[in-house]
Design an enzyme around this catalytic site. Structure first.
Site, PDB file in Angstrom:
ATOM      1  CG  ASP A 148      54.879  52.345  67.803  1.00 30.91           C
ATOM      2  OD1 ASP A 148      56.018  52.211  68.295  1.00 30.91           O
ATOM      3  OD2 ASP A 148      53.849  52.397  68.497  1.00 30.91           O
ATOM      4  CG  ASP A 208      55.767  52.927  75.297  1.00 31.88           C
ATOM      5  OD1 ASP A 208      56.505  53.487  74.471  1.00 31.88           O
ATOM      6  OD2 ASP A 208      54.843  52.155  74.971  1.00 31.88           O
TER       7      ASP A 208
END
Length: 469
Positions: A148, A208
């Site tokens: 991430d 996202d």
């Protein structure tokens, strides 16, 4: 995942893409399951192993969903020597045990970290610890790393800066000698699609996803074709991400894939037509197919969507060429959010076949058509490479019935023999053998100069494989 605090400005410069397959992995897009979208930080050993067991029983492993990915919140920090520790209250037998259990079921084990001081949920990140953490993952027999972008200490702003930060873990993973699929999750920041294939097997290209077909959200501020988004955000709808991905297909190939984020089929309250469209479009643009749903709470219709081998075969086609958006038009029958557009996508497949999608983002059912010249826009009109006649196969025509899916979910029916089994016959071999499960139904013949016409539901898709005859 997106950070809670994030700098607002960066500049970018072009970086040349490298050759694909940098580590020999990811020759087709990865498939599997990740816990984050349904469970967040509520992770434990029983969840992973129970989900894995269910994925096997439902026949999803046989279809190719083989990575079980443990996302954030698994760690209890670092030991006195700096190595990562698993939270033994959540994983009492340790990570190597989890890997062993998954491997015994012919599944693969994925884990998560962040190229920052902390992960997105505030656990220990891997920035500055790349060699140590890669060695730890390898010692746990990990097969996959989702990496991430949270708490990155401001190490972004140009492709070169982000490339170096993510390359550190790439190099560290390769040093371990263990094949580990490397999945970047930096939200497309700093033009990842230009440099991702040089150091990784897939890369997120947007903020996202969330389970809305086209609802705008201020937390996902870039829209339309704004692929170079300075603030990727989150809560991005299916259509928002798809439109951002439209120009990026040219940067994906075997070994390196644009990742449109997890599949939201079975998450939230999208309609069946929306779930079919979502799954279809992720498949044809060669995005990873990572299930984000709670497998224990899966609707029968959602299992039916996930279980369509004819669509998965498009995604796993070894040519690895994403379909291209040929045109997009806005329409007057907009939905409650004021959104409405129609699109045509088309692309070649390995054996000379072709895939075509008519996507209806309008609110109402409509008749849509695509001309011969639009479908084969990358060929000269009189090209000898083109057959004069094509068989048209509806890839959703043989979809598993909801009744069958319900029986499988309830345990009243086994999936054995119902689903395609890629462990016995891979998709390439199945296509070569004309396995009917990979084609749907032949619905019409398309001759040179004719148009393809289909009735498409609102917020839905018509998806076809074309075969030269």
């Amino acid at each position: 995942m997106f950070p809670f605090f994030f700098a607002l400005f960066f500049s970018s410069t072009d970086v040349l893409a490298a050759s694909p397959s940098y580590n020999g992995l990811g020759l087709t897009p990865q498939m599997g399951w990740d816990n984050w979208n349904s469970f967040g930080c509520s992770v434990k050993e029983e969840l992973l192993l129970g989900t894995a067991e269910k994925i096997v029983k439902l026949g999803l492993k046989d279809l190719g969903y083989n990575y079980i990915i443990l996302d954030d919140c698994w760690s209890s920090g670092r030991s006195s020597n700096g190595s990562l520790l698993a939270d033994d209250s959540k994983f009492p037998h340790g990570m190597k045990y989890v890997a062993e259990q998954l491997h015994n079921s012919q599944l693969k084990f994925g884990m998560y970290s962040s190229a920052g001081e902390y992960t997105c949920a505030g656990y220990a990140g891997s920035l500055g610890y790349e060699d140590m953490d890669a060695a730890t993952f390898a010692s746990w027999d990990v097969d996959y790393l989702k990496y991430d972008n949270c708490y990155n200490k401001g190490e972004f702003g140009t492709p070169e800066i982000s490339y170096k930060r993510y390359k550190a873990m790439s190099d560290a993973l390769n040093k371990t000698g263990r094949p580990i699929f490397y999945s970047l999750c930096n939200w497309g920041q700093d033009l990842t699609f230009y440099w991702g294939s040089a150091i990784s097997n897939s890369w997120r290209m947007s903020g996202d996803v969330y389970p809305q077909f086209d609802r705008p959200d201020s937390r996902c501020p870039c829209s339309g074709d704004e692929y170079d988004c300075s603030y990727p955000g989150f809560h991005c709808s299916i259509m928002n991400i798809l439109n951002k991905a439209a120009p990026m297909g040219q940067n994906a190939a075997p070994g390196g894939w644009n990742d449109l984020d997890m599949l939201e089929v079975g998450v939230g309250n999208m309609s069946d037509s929306e779930e079919v469209a979502h799954f279809s479009m992720w498949a044809i643009v060669k995005s990873p197919l990572i299930i984000g749903a709670d497998i224990d709470d899966l609707k029968d219709s959602s299992l039916s969507v996930y279980s369509n081998p004819a669509v998965i075969a498009i995604n796993q086609d070894v040519l690895g060429t994403p379909a291209t958006r040929i045109w997009k038009y806005h329409v007057s029958d907009k939905d409650q959010y004021g959104e409405g557009e129609i699109q045509l996508w088309s692309g070649p497949l390995d054996n000379g076949d072709h895939v075509v999608a008519l996507l209806n983002g309008g609110n109402n059912e409509r008749s849509m058509n695509a001309s011969w010249n639009d479908i084969f826009i990358d060929y000269l009109a009189d090209s000898d490479e083109l057959s004069n006649t094509w068989g048209l196969y509806d890839l959703w025509a043989r979809r598993m019935s909801n009744a069958t899916a319900a029986s499988i979910l309830s345990g009243n029916m086994t999936s054995a023999g119902l689903n395609y089994n890629v462990t016995q016959l891979n998709y390439t071999a199945g296509i070569a053998r004309n396995d009917s499960r990979l084609f749907g139904d032949r619905v019409v013949e398309l001759s040179k100069g004719e148009s393809l016409t289909a009735t498409v539901p609102g917020h839905g898709v018509a998806l076809f494989r074309l075969r030269p005859e």
